[in-house]
Design a protein around this motif. Structure first.
Motif, short mmCIF file in Angstrom:
data_model
loop_
_atom_site.label_atom_id
_atom_site.label_comp_id
_atom_site.label_asym_id
_atom_site.label_seq_id
_atom_site.Cartn_x
_atom_site.Cartn_y
_atom_site.Cartn_z
N UNK A 173 0.81 -1.21 0.00
CA UNK A 173 0.00 0.00 0.00
C UNK A 173 0.84 1.26 0.00
N UNK A 174 1.99 1.22 0.68
CA UNK A 174 2.87 2.39 0.72
C UNK A 174 3.44 2.72 -0.66
N UNK A 175 3.44 1.74 -1.54
CA UNK A 175 3.92 1.94 -2.91
C UNK A 175 2.78 2.08 -3.91
N UNK A 176 1.56 2.22 -3.39
CA UNK A 176 0.42 2.41 -4.27
C UNK A 176 -0.06 1.13 -4.93
N UNK A 177 0.23 0.00 -4.34
CA UNK A 177 -0.17 -1.29 -4.90
C UNK A 177 -0.93 -2.08 -3.85
N UNK A 178 -1.69 -3.09 -4.33
CA UNK A 178 -2.43 -3.96 -3.42
C UNK A 178 -2.15 -5.41 -3.80
N UNK A 179 -2.48 -6.37 -2.93
CA UNK A 179 -2.20 -7.77 -3.24
C UNK A 179 -2.80 -8.25 -4.54
N UNK A 180 -3.96 -7.74 -4.93
CA UNK A 180 -4.59 -8.17 -6.17
C UNK A 180 -3.76 -7.81 -7.40
N UNK A 181 -2.83 -6.86 -7.26
CA UNK A 181 -1.98 -6.47 -8.38
C UNK A 181 -0.86 -7.47 -8.65
N UNK A 182 -0.53 -8.30 -7.68
CA UNK A 182 0.63 -9.19 -7.78
C UNK A 182 0.30 -10.41 -8.64
N UNK A 185 26.82 9.12 -12.10
CA UNK A 185 26.12 8.46 -13.21
C UNK A 185 25.32 7.26 -12.75
N UNK A 186 25.85 6.50 -11.79
CA UNK A 186 25.19 5.28 -11.33
C UNK A 186 24.86 5.42 -9.85
N UNK A 187 23.61 5.71 -9.50
CA UNK A 187 23.26 5.85 -8.09
C UNK A 187 23.41 4.54 -7.33
N UNK A 188 23.84 4.65 -6.08
CA UNK A 188 23.92 3.50 -5.18
C UNK A 188 22.88 3.68 -4.09
N UNK A 189 21.95 2.73 -4.00
CA UNK A 189 20.90 2.78 -2.99
C UNK A 189 21.09 1.60 -2.04
N UNK A 190 20.99 1.84 -0.74
CA UNK A 190 21.10 0.78 0.26
C UNK A 190 19.69 0.44 0.76
N UNK A 191 19.22 -0.77 0.46
CA UNK A 191 17.89 -1.19 0.89
C UNK A 191 17.87 -1.40 2.40
N UNK A 192 16.73 -1.11 3.01
CA UNK A 192 16.61 -1.16 4.47
C UNK A 192 15.66 -2.27 4.91
N UNK A 193 15.84 -2.68 6.16
CA UNK A 193 15.00 -3.73 6.72
C UNK A 193 13.58 -3.25 7.01
N UNK A 194 13.45 -2.06 7.54
CA UNK A 194 12.15 -1.61 8.06
C UNK A 194 11.52 -0.49 7.25
N UNK A 195 12.01 -0.26 6.03
CA UNK A 195 11.46 0.83 5.22
C UNK A 195 11.47 0.44 3.75
N UNK A 196 10.39 0.74 3.04
CA UNK A 196 10.35 0.47 1.59
C UNK A 196 11.29 1.47 0.89
N UNK A 197 11.78 1.06 -0.26
CA UNK A 197 12.76 1.88 -0.95
C UNK A 197 12.13 2.98 -1.78
N UNK A 198 10.88 2.83 -2.16
CA UNK A 198 10.31 3.66 -3.21
C UNK A 198 10.67 3.03 -4.55
N UNK A 199 9.95 3.42 -5.59
CA UNK A 199 10.18 2.84 -6.91
C UNK A 199 11.46 3.38 -7.52
N UNK A 200 12.26 2.47 -8.08
CA UNK A 200 13.48 2.82 -8.80
C UNK A 200 13.25 2.49 -10.28
N UNK A 201 13.27 3.49 -11.11
CA UNK A 201 12.95 3.35 -12.53
C UNK A 201 14.19 2.96 -13.33
N UNK A 202 14.02 1.99 -14.23
CA UNK A 202 15.06 1.62 -15.19
C UNK A 202 14.61 2.15 -16.54
N UNK A 203 15.24 3.22 -16.98
CA UNK A 203 14.79 3.93 -18.18
C UNK A 203 15.17 3.16 -19.45
#
Length: 251
Positions: free
Chosen positions: A40-49, A233-251
């Protein structure tokens, strides 16, 4: 194509990959309530999976798969060995670690990895001319792994531990040996070497996954991986245990 981490670490893992109207989840080591809230925090629901891909049977990857799949009628894919190890799981779709297949608009390319599980695998996801490589829970990098990840436009890679921090930790010797073994988890230096070998002109993202809360830190991960990347040029993101990352777009 885009992707997002719902959770990453020793207490639970789940990764979303989306292209068009196809949404896949890789692993679900969260409680049912947590995975529903984080979708839900990412704007999605289980029915979308459209499906859940399971890498192996360890609790932090499998815990929520059956409850989520049963409540929301979502199909599940795993290797025969993982299905046997997850005894009593119920009906699943069996995949081969050497045979690509398709779910909706996303092509799934499994590949085997060395980890202390029954028949573990990881995945390259391909859609819209873009490739996302996912690699967690592996003790060392094989030539086959390197080849599978070499042409990806985004990488979600394990940076589990700092070798010196693990050696100094309060873990029992047997646990230290398991984590650091060729069938355990990648350390920062191993991940950095893999990243360096996979950098190419079209690489857009590197995401550090499965970072230990006790034997690593985001600062150590960045210090290890930054020399292999051009941060501008190449962002480095560190994923967390207790927080969603947000959407990362691959253009």
């Amino acid at each position: 194509m885009r992707f997002a981490s719902l959770a990453s670490g020793s207490r639970g893992n789940a990764l979303l990959v989306e292209f068009g109207d196809t949404l896949l989840m890789i692993d679900c080591g969260l409680t049912l309530r947590d995975v529903e809230e984080r979708l839900g925090a990412l704007g999605r629901c289980p029915a979308d999976v459209a499906g859940v891909l399971v890498t192996h049977e360890h609790h932090d990857h499998l815990r929520g798969v059956a409850p989520f799949a049963r409540r929301h009628d979502v199909p599940v894919w795993m290797t025969p060995g993982t299905a046997r190890a997850a005894d009593g799981f119920g009906e699943v779709n069996v995949l081969s670690s050497h045979r690509p297949f398709r779910i909706g608009g996303i092509a799934v390319e499994p590949f085997p990895v060395p980890h202390d599980a029954r028949e573990p695998c990881q995945f390259v996801l391909r859609a819209g001319g873009r490739r996302l490589g996912v690699l967690t829970d592996t003790g060392h990098v094989t030539l086959h792994i390197r080849e599978r990840l070499s042409r990806c436009h985004a990488l979600a890679l394990e940076c589990n531990h700092d070798a010196e921090e693990l050696a100094r930790s309060s873990y029992p010797p047997s646990v230290k040996m398991r984590v650091a073994s060729p069938y355990g988890h990648l350390n920062n230096a191993q991940a950095a070497a893999l990243v360096e070998s996979c950098v190419h002109a079209e690489l857009q993202w590197v995401v550090a996954m499965h970072v230990s809360e006790r034997n690593n830190s985001p600062e150590r991960v960045r210090g290890a991986l930054a020399p292999a990347l051009d941060p501008a040029r190449i962002p480095l993101h560190v994923a967390e245990q207790d927080r969603v990352s947000g959407w990362l777009e691959i253009a």
